[in-house]
Every structure is written in structure tokens, then in C-alpha cells.
Design an enzyme around this catalytic site. Structure first.
Site, PDB file in Angstrom:
ATOM      1  N   LYS A 158     -32.253 -28.550  90.532  1.00 32.62           N
ATOM      2  CA  LYS A 158     -32.456 -29.886  91.096  1.00 32.62           C
ATOM      3  C   LYS A 158     -31.498 -30.905  90.492  1.00 32.62           C
ATOM      4  O   LYS A 158     -31.064 -31.837  91.176  1.00 32.62           O
ATOM      5  CB  LYS A 158     -33.905 -30.319  90.886  1.00 32.62           C
ATOM      6  N   ARG A 206     -25.940 -42.534  94.538  1.00 29.28           N
ATOM      7  CA  ARG A 206     -25.621 -43.908  94.927  1.00 29.28           C
ATOM      8  C   ARG A 206     -24.219 -43.986  95.529  1.00 29.28           C
ATOM      9  O   ARG A 206     -24.001 -44.650  96.546  1.00 29.28           O
ATOM     10  CB  ARG A 206     -25.737 -44.837  93.714  1.00 29.28           C
ATOM     11  N   GLY A 252     -36.478 -36.595  95.645  1.00 33.00           N
ATOM     12  CA  GLY A 252     -37.100 -37.904  95.807  1.00 33.00           C
ATOM     13  C   GLY A 252     -36.095 -39.018  96.002  1.00 33.00           C
ATOM     14  O   GLY A 252     -36.278 -39.918  96.834  1.00 33.00           O
ATOM     15  N   LYS A 274     -26.302 -37.311  88.449  1.00 36.46           N
ATOM     16  CA  LYS A 274     -26.996 -37.273  89.741  1.00 36.46           C
ATOM     17  C   LYS A 274     -27.252 -38.691  90.245  1.00 36.46           C
ATOM     18  O   LYS A 274     -27.075 -38.984  91.434  1.00 36.46           O
ATOM     19  CB  LYS A 274     -28.316 -36.508  89.588  1.00 36.46           C
ATOM     20  N   ASP A 313     -37.344 -40.875  82.686  1.00 39.88           N
ATOM     21  CA  ASP A 313     -36.916 -39.470  82.743  1.00 39.88           C
ATOM     22  C   ASP A 313     -36.674 -38.872  81.359  1.00 39.88           C
ATOM     23  O   ASP A 313     -36.497 -37.656  81.238  1.00 39.88           O
ATOM     24  CB  ASP A 313     -35.649 -39.333  83.583  1.00 39.88           C
ATOM     25  N   SER A 319     -37.864 -49.582  85.144  1.00 40.01           N
ATOM     26  CA  SER A 319     -36.563 -48.906  85.288  1.00 40.01           C
ATOM     27  C   SER A 319     -35.444 -49.873  85.665  1.00 40.01           C
ATOM     28  O   SER A 319     -34.569 -49.563  86.480  1.00 40.01           O
ATOM     29  CB  SER A 319     -36.657 -47.777  86.327  1.00 40.01           C
ATOM     30  N   SER A 371     -41.389 -48.257  92.099  1.00 37.07           N
ATOM     31  CA  SER A 371     -40.260 -47.352  91.886  1.00 37.07           C
ATOM     32  C   SER A 371     -38.970 -48.131  92.022  1.00 37.07           C
ATOM     33  O   SER A 371     -38.757 -48.817  93.030  1.00 37.07           O
ATOM     34  CB  SER A 371     -40.275 -46.197  92.896  1.00 37.07           C
ATOM     35  N   SER A 372     -38.102 -48.026  91.024  1.00 38.43           N
ATOM     36  CA  SER A 372     -36.811 -48.708  91.113  1.00 38.43           C
ATOM     37  C   SER A 372     -35.960 -48.127  92.235  1.00 38.43           C
ATOM     38  O   SER A 372     -35.036 -48.788  92.722  1.00 38.43           O
ATOM     39  CB  SER A 372     -36.065 -48.590  89.784  1.00 38.43           C
ATOM     40  N   LYS A 424     -43.870 -38.376  90.081  1.00 38.72           N
ATOM     41  CA  LYS A 424     -42.583 -37.685  90.079  1.00 38.72           C
ATOM     42  C   LYS A 424     -42.737 -36.329  90.775  1.00 38.72           C
ATOM     43  O   LYS A 424     -43.642 -36.134  91.579  1.00 38.72           O
ATOM     44  CB  LYS A 424     -42.081 -37.523  88.640  1.00 38.72           C
TER      45      LYS A 424
END
Length: 420
Positions: free
Chosen positions: A399, A27, A70, A22, A298, A173, A145-146, A325
Site C-alpha cells: 500500500k 497530491r 483512502g 506517497k 501515521d 494533521s 480528516s485533513s 484508518k
């Protein structure tokens, strides 16, 4: 309410084709769109989070509903800001409308973006008017957040002055940021760390190219957990489509699980070529595990559940992002592990520890999943230790890993679906 009752097999054996990554898919889609490419990347993830990006890029409606994704919210906020002449309302689920995005919006505004809040200040939905952004130098906290960092970096080549990003404080991260930079370079961008806290992206457009998505090491983590909790030394699982030397941060799962008695064997080690990974038990585990998940948050749920059920005491650090999250994962883990008879303690909202403390177990109402795919998948392997394990709202796995339950059935798990 739908729930699954999960019955584990006597032996764990089989071959599983993992879903595409994912993280890489999302990306690749944004970078591909910025490059003006015609053919989508190969082996795209079929999960919800990726599908909403594909749909948004294909249809480009005024109102884009990214649901609970997200990553899509962060990446699309930056991407749409660069789409000259376009105007969009970016929204999502009720939970998404309570997930903060002010840090990213503020950063994009400083680069010239036209973004306003359509509801509560600092949260989605967002009204975005795309345009040509000036770019330049920018300072941002590295511990939020990265995905904010990655979102900014990916649009960097499209900015008139490029982007020089200074990250303050600790950087969380980091492997995800490195993954973003590596993929940007794969598409011809000039982007790199120039200091331990500074990244420079030149104003050099992306190049169109074909691109193959590797399979997901995050998804592999649940199979490692299943192997660690299985009962027979001869058990073996084969996971197809993974790469040795992967840029995915969660590929570190194989090193951590070696401490919990799971051995990793690569059928091939040819660089950049997907192969099959074989998981086997060694029968040897540490009695206590300390680990900093700041680079791989994660994986935290997987190891919390696995270690407790194995009787391995733990102290896990670097969990500050778990509270923002899909749910507050720290509180969710504490609540659901108590149902299984384990008392966890948190420290300052960024650490979790278990020192062996137990309580009376009662899982009759099932494990709640909090609209969080990783809660469902991290607790499913507990079926090896918990008779009649029930997972509530199991469909949340769509998800990131839509065929998770089918894959469990393929290795002889019995899954009974019911509704209340």
C-alpha cells in the site's frame, strides 16, 4: 494465509533507498492533472495507493476502483467533480465502503458538485458527474480528516469563484494541509492561510511544470524504530533520498526519536536537494514519553511498539483519526501488543497509554495486520526483541512501501515465508 517469520541480524548496518513519498506523489498527480500537464512528475511512488490514481487518470474508465486507498478516494472524489462532461462510479474494497466520506461529499455539493451515493448514505461507492463548479465560501469541521481539506483545496483554483474555507474547531494533521498549500503554490496557485482557521484559494489556474517527488519520511520512521531497538552502539543505517527542511509532517520523526536514542546526521543540507540521512545510536533515552500525534497520526503505531519494547512508558494524544484508518488502529494496537505481553489502555478513543503493565505473552499465532500496511511495518522491528516473530499477511506493505521486506533482507534480516 501467508505469513513471514522474521529473524533480526546481530548487527544493523547498510544503505537503503527509501520509496518516494506517497503523500507528495498523490497530491502531485492530482495537481498535475488539473494543470493539464503532459509529463508525469519524476520519482513517483510505486505503491498501491499511487498506482490506482495513475491508472485512473490514464484510463479514465466509468468505474474506478481505488481498492483500499483512502487518500485516492478523497482526492479523486474532488477531482472527478471538476471534470466537465465525465461520469464515474468511484468504489473500493469492502473496508473502503465502510469508511465515511459524507463530510467531503456535503462540502463538494455546496460548491456545486453532482455526487450521489450508489450504496449506503455517507459512504462509497459514489456516482459523480463532473462539471464546472461555482465555488465560494465554505465551512467545515477541521477535526475529521485533513485529506478532506486537501481534496477541496486542490480543486480550488478550478472553481469559478475560487474557495474560501473556514475550518471550525481544532484542526488535525495541519502539516498535511500546509504540504498541500505549498505544492499548490509550486504549480502557480494563489493559496494561503488568511487567518488561523481560514484558507483562501483564488480562481487562478495551475501552471504546467516538471516536478520531482522527494522520498518518504513516513517510511523512514520504521528504520528509526529498527535503530532504536537494535543491540549495538556502533550500528548505522543510511537512508537515501530525504530532504532537510522537508514539508512532510512526518519529518518530525527525527526529533521524536532523538528522545529515544537515535541521532540523525544529514550528509548535505542544501535546500530542496535530496540527500542521505545517517542514523546512529546515542545510547540515551527518556524513561517516559508524552506526545501529541494530532499532526502526525501515521507515526503513532511506530512509537507505540517501539516505546513498549524499549520499556519506555508513554501517554500519546491526538489519535482520534486512528479509528477510521485502514482499520481501527487503536483496537488493533491493543490486541497485538497484548500478544507481546504489553497491556495498553485507551482513553475516549483518542489517547493511548502504557504504564508498564504486562501480561503473559503469546505470539505463536503471529501478529495480525488487519489489512493495514503500517501494522506490518511498525511490528517488524520487534524481531530484535521477539524470537521467531511472525507477521501475518505481510503483503499489505504494498500500500505504501512495496519493497519493505526486500530492504530488510538487504541489511541481513532473514525472512522465511510460509502458508497455513
Amino acid at each position: 494465509m501467508m505469513y513471514y517469520t522474521i529473524i533480526a541480524p546481530e548487527r544493523l548496518s547498510g544503505t537503503v533507498r527509501l520509496p518516494a513519498s506517497k503523500s507528495i506523489s498523490n497530491r502531485a498527480l492530482v495537481i498535475h492533472a488539473l494543470s493539464g500537464g503532459d509529463v508525469l512528475p519524476d520519482n513517483l511512488s510505486d505503491c498501491d495507493d499511487t498506482e490506482v490514481i495513475v491508472e485512473a487518470l490514464r484510463r479514465r474508465p466509468y468505474e474506478i476502483d481505488i481498492k483500499a486507498a483512502g487518500t485516492a478516494m478523497r482526492f479523486m472524489t474532488a477531482y472527478l467533480s471538476t471534470c466537465k462532461g465525465e461520469e464515474h462510479l468511484l468504489t473500493g474494497t469492502e473496508r473502503m465502503r465502510h469508511r465515511p466520506i459524507g463530510v467531503l461529499v456535503d462540502a463538494l455539493r455546496l460548491l456545486g458538485a453532482d455526487i450521489s451515493y450508489a450504496g449506503e448514505e455517507g459512504f462509497p461507492p459514489l456516482h459523480i458527474r463532473g462539471g464546472m463548479l461555482e465555488g465560494g465560501e465554505l465551512e467545515m469541521a477541521g477535526n475529521v480528516s485533513s485529506q478532506y481539506v486537501s481534496a477541496l483545496l486542490m480543486v480550488g483554483p478550478m472553481l469559478q469563484k475560487g474557495l474560501t474555507l473556514h475550518l471550525t474547531g481544532s484542526v488535525i494533521s495541519r502539516p498535511y494541509i500546509d504540504l498541500t498549500l505549498w505544492m499548490m503554490r509550486e504549480f502557480g496557485a494563489d493559496a494561503a492561510w488568511t487567518a488561523h482557521d481560514t484558507i483562501e484559494v483564488k480562481a487562478q489556474p495551475y501552471q504546467k511544470r516538471s516536478y520531482l517527488i522527494e522520498n518518504d519520511w513516513s517510511a523512514a520512521s520504521y528504520w528509526y524504530e529498527l535503530m532504536a531497538l537494535s543491540h549495538h552502539e556502533e550500528d548505522e543505517i543510511r537512508l537515501e533520498g530525504l530532504m532537510d527542511g522537508s514539508k512532510q509532517g512526518d519529518s518530525s520523526v527525527r526529533h521524536i526519536f532523538s528522545l529515544l536514542g537515535v541521532k540523525t546526521i544529514f550528509e548535505s543540507r542544501q535546500e530542496g536537494v535530496p540527500t542521505t540521512v545517517i542514523l546512529r545510536r546515542t545510547g540515551r533515552s527518556v524513561p517516559r514519553l508524552e506526545y501529541d500525534f494530532v499532526n502526525t497520526p501515521d507515526l503513532a503505531q511506530t512509537f507505540v511498539v517501539c516505546c513498549a519494547l524499549m520499556g519506555v512508558h508513554f501517554h500519546f494524544y491526538g489519535l482520534s483519526t486512528l479509528k477510521i484508518k485502514e482499520t481501527d488502529r487503536i483496537e488493533a494496537l491493543k490486541a497485538e501488543m497484548r500478544k507481546l505481553g504489553y497491556v495498553l489502555h485507551d482513553v475516549n478513543g483518542c489517547e493511548l497509554l502504557w504504564d508498564g503493565e504486562r501480561c503473559e505473552a503469546d505470539w505463536s499465532d503471529g501478529i495480525d495486520t488487519y489489512e493495514d500496511h503500517r501494522m506490518a511495518m511498525a511490528f517488524a522491528p520487534a524481531a530484535f526483541c521477539v524470537e521467531g516473530l511472525r507477521i501475518n499477511h505481510p503483503q499489505v506493505v504494498s500500500k505504501s512501501y512495496p519493497h519493505f521486506w526486500d530492504d530488510l533482507k538487504s541489511v541481513h534480516f532473514m525472512i522465511e515465508d510460509s502458508e497455513l
